[in-house]
Design a protein around this motif. Structure first.
Motif, PDB file in Angstrom:
ATOM      1  N   GLN A  39       5.202 -10.363  -3.510  1.00 42.95           N
ATOM      2  CA  GLN A  39       4.696 -10.020  -2.187  1.00 42.95           C
ATOM      3  C   GLN A  39       3.273 -10.516  -2.036  1.00 42.95           C
ATOM      4  OE1 GLN A  39       4.690  -5.787  -1.291  1.00 42.95           O
ATOM      5  NE2 GLN A  39       4.925  -6.208   0.893  1.00 42.95           N
ATOM      6  N   THR A  40       2.997 -11.116  -0.870  1.00 42.71           N
ATOM      7  CA  THR A  40       1.640 -11.519  -0.510  1.00 42.71           C
ATOM      8  C   THR A  40       1.194 -10.661   0.666  1.00 42.71           C
ATOM      9  OG1 THR A  40       2.551 -13.269   0.883  1.00 42.71           O
ATOM     10  CG2 THR A  40       1.914 -13.873  -1.354  1.00 42.71           C
ATOM     11  N   LYS A  43       2.946  -9.972   4.290  1.00 41.92           N
ATOM     12  CA  LYS A  43       4.330 -10.438   4.270  1.00 41.92           C
ATOM     13  C   LYS A  43       5.224  -9.409   3.597  1.00 41.92           C
ATOM     14  CE  LYS A  43       3.431 -15.412   4.288  1.00 41.92           C
ATOM     15  NZ  LYS A  43       3.747 -16.708   3.628  1.00 41.92           N
ATOM     16  N   GLU A  44       6.504  -9.504   3.899  1.00 41.06           N
ATOM     17  CA  GLU A  44       7.454  -8.619   3.251  1.00 41.06           C
ATOM     18  C   GLU A  44       7.674  -9.041   1.797  1.00 41.06           C
ATOM     19  OE1 GLU A  44      10.221  -7.344   7.090  1.00 41.06           O
ATOM     20  OE2 GLU A  44      11.112  -8.327   5.358  1.00 41.06           O
ATOM     21  N   ARG A  45       8.058  -8.071   1.001  1.00 39.55           N
ATOM     22  CA  ARG A  45       8.393  -8.369  -0.384  1.00 39.55           C
ATOM     23  C   ARG A  45       9.630  -9.262  -0.403  1.00 39.55           C
ATOM     24  NH1 ARG A  45       8.392  -3.256  -4.288  1.00 39.55           N
ATOM     25  NH2 ARG A  45       6.402  -3.107  -3.187  1.00 39.55           N
ATOM     26  N   GLU A  46       9.598 -10.318  -1.228  1.00 38.17           N
ATOM     27  CA  GLU A  46      10.716 -11.238  -1.262  1.00 38.17           C
ATOM     28  C   GLU A  46      11.318 -11.317  -2.658  1.00 38.17           C
ATOM     29  OE1 GLU A  46       9.637 -15.232  -0.239  1.00 38.17           O
ATOM     30  OE2 GLU A  46       8.410 -15.516  -2.023  1.00 38.17           O
ATOM     31  N   TRP A 112      10.931   0.696  -9.456  1.00 32.39           N
ATOM     32  CA  TRP A 112       9.979  -0.405  -9.293  1.00 32.39           C
ATOM     33  C   TRP A 112       8.796  -0.215 -10.222  1.00 32.39           C
ATOM     34  CZ3 TRP A 112      10.792  -4.483  -5.924  1.00 32.39           C
ATOM     35  CH2 TRP A 112      11.862  -4.341  -5.036  1.00 32.39           C
TER      36      TRP A 112
END
Length: 122
Positions: A39-40, A43-46, A112
């Motif tokens: 994740q940046t 932005k959404e976590r990818e 997580w």
């Protein structure tokens, strides 16, 4: 319950390599599908990669395919992400995650880690 702790992040020049590790504590580690996400800011976590409980089946996002390799050592309760040919756009916080179910499904993850910063300079 599974607790996940990432390590191995840092600063690297473009074209370089890093290996992230994620150590798990808790029961039945080998029964979980494990994944890496990133994740940046803003932005959404990818999704980046995931691996089956046996380690024999892996999936990758197109953006990392051919450069990143996910693996696991069930004896050590650890999953790895080897990242080669790093690019500035790989800069992100990387998270490991665990879930039950089939590696073939796209399901929500139950556990997580806290994340590890990877910064790739140009």
């Amino acid at each position: 319950q599974v607790q996940l702790v990432e390590s191995g992040g840092g600063l690297v020049q473009a074209g370089g390599s890093l290996r992230l590790s994620c150590a798990a504590s808790g029961r039945s580690f080998s029964n979980y599908v494990l994944g890496w996400f990133r994740q940046t800011p803003g932005k959404e976590r990818e999704f980046a990669a995931r691996i089956s409980w046996s380690g024999k089946i892996t999936y990758y996002a197109d953006s990392v395919k051919g450069r990143f390799t996910i693996s696991r050592d069930n004896a050590k309760n650890t999953v790895y992400l080897q990242m080669n040919s790093l690019k500035p756009e790989d800069t992100a916080v990387y998270y490991c995650a665990a879930r039950t179910g089939s590696v073939y499904s796209v399901s929500a993850y139950d556990y997580w880690g806290q994340g590890a910063q990877v910064t790739v300079s140009s």
